[in-house]
Design a protein around this motif. Sequence first.
Motif, PDB file in Angstrom:
ATOM      1  N   GLU A   1      34.522  48.996  50.177  1.00 34.97           N
ATOM      2  CA  GLU A   1      34.342  47.560  49.928  1.00 34.97           C
ATOM      3  C   GLU A   1      33.567  47.324  48.642  1.00 34.97           C
ATOM      4  O   GLU A   1      33.847  46.405  47.879  1.00 34.97           O
ATOM      5  N   ILE A   2      32.557  48.194  48.423  1.00 31.20           N
ATOM      6  CA  ILE A   2      31.790  48.074  47.178  1.00 31.20           C
ATOM      7  C   ILE A   2      32.708  48.348  45.989  1.00 31.20           C
ATOM      8  O   ILE A   2      32.709  47.632  44.985  1.00 31.20           O
ATOM      9  N   LEU A   3      33.548  49.389  46.142  1.00 31.82           N
ATOM     10  CA  LEU A   3      34.474  49.734  45.066  1.00 31.82           C
ATOM     11  C   LEU A   3      35.399  48.558  44.751  1.00 31.82           C
ATOM     12  O   LEU A   3      35.636  48.225  43.582  1.00 31.82           O
ATOM     13  N   ILE A   4      35.901  47.900  45.798  1.00 34.83           N
ATOM     14  CA  ILE A   4      36.813  46.764  45.588  1.00 34.83           C
ATOM     15  C   ILE A   4      36.115  45.684  44.767  1.00 34.83           C
ATOM     16  O   ILE A   4      36.669  45.163  43.791  1.00 34.83           O
TER      17      ILE A   4
ATOM     18  N   ALA B   1      45.429  46.378  43.589  1.00 33.99           N
ATOM     19  CA  ALA B   1      44.755  45.771  44.730  1.00 33.99           C
ATOM     20  C   ALA B   1      45.266  46.393  46.024  1.00 33.99           C
ATOM     21  O   ALA B   1      44.492  46.626  46.959  1.00 33.99           O
ATOM     22  N   GLY B   2      46.557  46.688  46.074  1.00 38.13           N
ATOM     23  CA  GLY B   2      47.127  47.312  47.262  1.00 38.13           C
ATOM     24  C   GLY B   2      46.498  48.668  47.527  1.00 38.13           C
ATOM     25  O   GLY B   2      46.147  49.003  48.660  1.00 38.13           O
ATOM     26  N   LEU B   3      46.340  49.437  46.467  1.00 35.24           N
ATOM     27  CA  LEU B   3      45.708  50.749  46.604  1.00 35.24           C
ATOM     28  C   LEU B   3      44.253  50.585  47.045  1.00 35.24           C
ATOM     29  O   LEU B   3      43.727  51.384  47.815  1.00 35.24           O
ATOM     30  N   LEU B   4      43.610  49.534  46.563  1.00 34.32           N
ATOM     31  CA  LEU B   4      42.199  49.322  46.892  1.00 34.32           C
ATOM     32  C   LEU B   4      41.993  48.937  48.357  1.00 34.32           C
ATOM     33  O   LEU B   4      41.070  49.417  49.004  1.00 34.32           O
TER      34      LEU B   4
ATOM     35  N   LEU C   1      37.313  33.909  41.358  1.00 38.43           N
ATOM     36  CA  LEU C   1      36.364  34.861  41.953  1.00 38.43           C
ATOM     37  C   LEU C   1      35.506  34.160  42.999  1.00 38.43           C
ATOM     38  O   LEU C   1      35.318  34.660  44.107  1.00 38.43           O
ATOM     39  N   VAL C   2      34.993  32.978  42.643  1.00 40.36           N
ATOM     40  CA  VAL C   2      34.155  32.229  43.579  1.00 40.36           C
ATOM     41  C   VAL C   2      34.980  31.819  44.795  1.00 40.36           C
ATOM     42  O   VAL C   2      34.542  31.969  45.942  1.00 40.36           O
ATOM     43  N   GLY C   3      36.199  31.345  44.561  1.00 43.03           N
ATOM     44  CA  GLY C   3      37.075  30.940  45.663  1.00 43.03           C
ATOM     45  C   GLY C   3      37.330  32.109  46.599  1.00 43.03           C
ATOM     46  O   GLY C   3      37.301  31.960  47.832  1.00 43.03           O
TER      47      GLY C   3
ATOM     48  N   MET D   1      37.365  39.733  48.037  1.00 39.35           N
ATOM     49  CA  MET D   1      37.548  40.018  46.613  1.00 39.35           C
ATOM     50  C   MET D   1      39.009  40.304  46.282  1.00 39.35           C
ATOM     51  O   MET D   1      39.489  39.980  45.207  1.00 39.35           O
ATOM     52  N   VAL D   2      39.691  40.905  47.242  1.00 40.95           N
ATOM     53  CA  VAL D   2      41.106  41.182  46.989  1.00 40.95           C
ATOM     54  C   VAL D   2      41.881  39.872  46.869  1.00 40.95           C
ATOM     55  O   VAL D   2      42.786  39.742  46.045  1.00 40.95           O
ATOM     56  N   TYR D   3      41.465  38.891  47.673  1.00 43.19           N
ATOM     57  CA  TYR D   3      42.088  37.568  47.543  1.00 43.19           C
ATOM     58  C   TYR D   3      41.968  37.084  46.106  1.00 43.19           C
ATOM     59  O   TYR D   3      42.916  36.577  45.504  1.00 43.19           O
ATOM     60  N   ALA D   4      40.763  37.251  45.568  1.00 40.87           N
ATOM     61  CA  ALA D   4      40.512  36.784  44.199  1.00 40.87           C
ATOM     62  C   ALA D   4      41.414  37.506  43.212  1.00 40.87           C
ATOM     63  O   ALA D   4      41.957  36.905  42.292  1.00 40.87           O
ATOM     64  N   LEU D   5      41.606  38.817  43.443  1.00 37.40           N
ATOM     65  CA  LEU D   5      42.451  39.579  42.518  1.00 37.40           C
ATOM     66  C   LEU D   5      43.887  39.063  42.516  1.00 37.40           C
ATOM     67  O   LEU D   5      44.498  38.868  41.463  1.00 37.40           O
ATOM     68  N   ILE D   6      44.430  38.864  43.711  1.00 34.23           N
ATOM     69  CA  ILE D   6      45.812  38.383  43.789  1.00 34.23           C
ATOM     70  C   ILE D   6      45.892  36.962  43.227  1.00 34.23           C
ATOM     71  O   ILE D   6      46.828  36.611  42.494  1.00 34.23           O
ATOM     72  N   ALA D   7      44.880  36.150  43.559  1.00 33.29           N
ATOM     73  CA  ALA D   7      44.856  34.796  43.017  1.00 33.29           C
ATOM     74  C   ALA D   7      44.834  34.846  41.495  1.00 33.29           C
ATOM     75  O   ALA D   7      45.488  34.052  40.808  1.00 33.29           O
TER      76      ALA D   7
END
Lengths: 241, 284
Positions: free
Chosen positions: B134-137, B196-199, B234-236, B1-7
């Motif tokens: 992980e759920i929080l992310i 995202a970094g904090l997460l 998000l899907v990616g 999910m973090v990938y998705a955020l940065i993307a």
Amino acid sequence: MLKIENLAVNYAGIKALRGVSLHVEPGELVALIGSNGSGKTSLLRAISGIVEPSEGNILIDGKRINDIPSHKRVALGLAHCPEARHVFAQQTIEDNLHLGAYLRYGKESKHQIQETLEEVYTIFPKLRERSKQQAGTLSGGEQQMLAIGRALMLKPKILMLDEPSMGLAPVIINEVFNVIEKLRQSKTTTILLVEQLAFMALKVADRGYVLEQGLVRIEGKAADLKGNPVVQEAYLGLAKK
Amino acid sequence: MVYALIAFGYNLTFSTSKTINFSLGNILMLGGVVGFSLYVDKNTGALLGIPFIVPIIGVLIAGVIVGAGVHKFAVQPSLKLKSEYTWVLATLAVGIILKNGVEQLWSTGDFKFPSPLGDNPIRFDNGVGIYPQEILIAIVSILIVVGVEVFKRKTIFGKAIQAVSEDRDTASLMGIPQQFVIRLSFMLSATIATVAGLLVAPLTFVSASMGTALGIKAYAVAIIGGLESGSGLLVGGLILGICEGLTAGYISSGYKEMPGFILLIIVILIKPNGLFGKKSIKKV
């Protein structure tokens, strides 16, 4: 109201405008005619600040606006309806119209903006029918209506229309010009109309300028221009007798 | 999910300015470091006893400042030059500067960031476990993406952002200040990165290099999902996360980094616009 003094525009050494002067008075509809490449669009783009003139002055109500960035010129009541329409294709028709009123948000109430929206929908009923549709799905004529409507959302003091007939079927061109005629009669805004279809433009205009290779060749009342043999031969398709 | 955020952060600046802020991975790292410094004592590893809201506010501020800085000092000057892709190098350089700066001024070590939700995984009957973090992310990521998308569709300012991404000159004709909108998109994307970094900090470790691989893989996600599509990202992100998990579980954790790049190559070969890339509708 709008005054252009000795304006010159260069594109990488090519002179698009070579010292054009003209003026537009409040409530007037002034037509700017001329063939392809005569500098009509460059003039409008210089007025709205998309291209920078190399020489000359642009004045609105006597104030020089050359150094004001393009998005701030809009705040002076200058609406530019660009060539080839340029609607925001991926947004809905209503969003496009709201964007036309972008600068009025925060200054005026939602109610006032809604009122203008209703006025635009009254002028262009088709836009109301399709208000939730993506603008990219409209036909060329409808996109032109939308582009004009979007410019009107600003409640502009000066409305600049760039080739509203471009790429449209003759029936639709008539429709567009009927709207322009109505706008002129309502006297709500001053209009500077750029058009290749000289005959159509001179029919609705008060005055006109003929541009040729970046210079004003002839200027005068629209009716006089229509009768001018040079204009007739070059732009109206009437042969000399 | 973090990938998705940065993307998603890449997507924001790409849509308004057609540039990608390649320092986003290291901005994420900065978020982790800033959050850590405001929450944990580096030398003892003990909590400073500061409420968690302080690091949250800290990373938000850091994101806004860094985003504005990247645009003003790296991207804007690059775009004024004639050469077309200077911004790629300029943003990469910002990333290197950030990383080396943190190594010099802060530390080169790895530090454990205790999760405010606790570090014990929730165990299911079959032995599968998931960290509360992980759920929080997942929740925060979805909230951010949905929130930004709603903002773009429903508010006049959001519509202005979309107008700038579609047609910058025409947006100016509406009176929309394009440079300001672009800078705002950089600030927003950098802030998403620091958040995202904090997460992720409690899941990985906090270190100067925590963002490097993440930034690259998020770029892969952006390409896989389609740079212009919010939901595609998000899907990616999910696809990449699942592939990595499966590879680590069934093959070897040594190969964990591979599927992302294999996917990237396949997508570029088959569908260069991304799985959810929009086809542009344009009438002339």
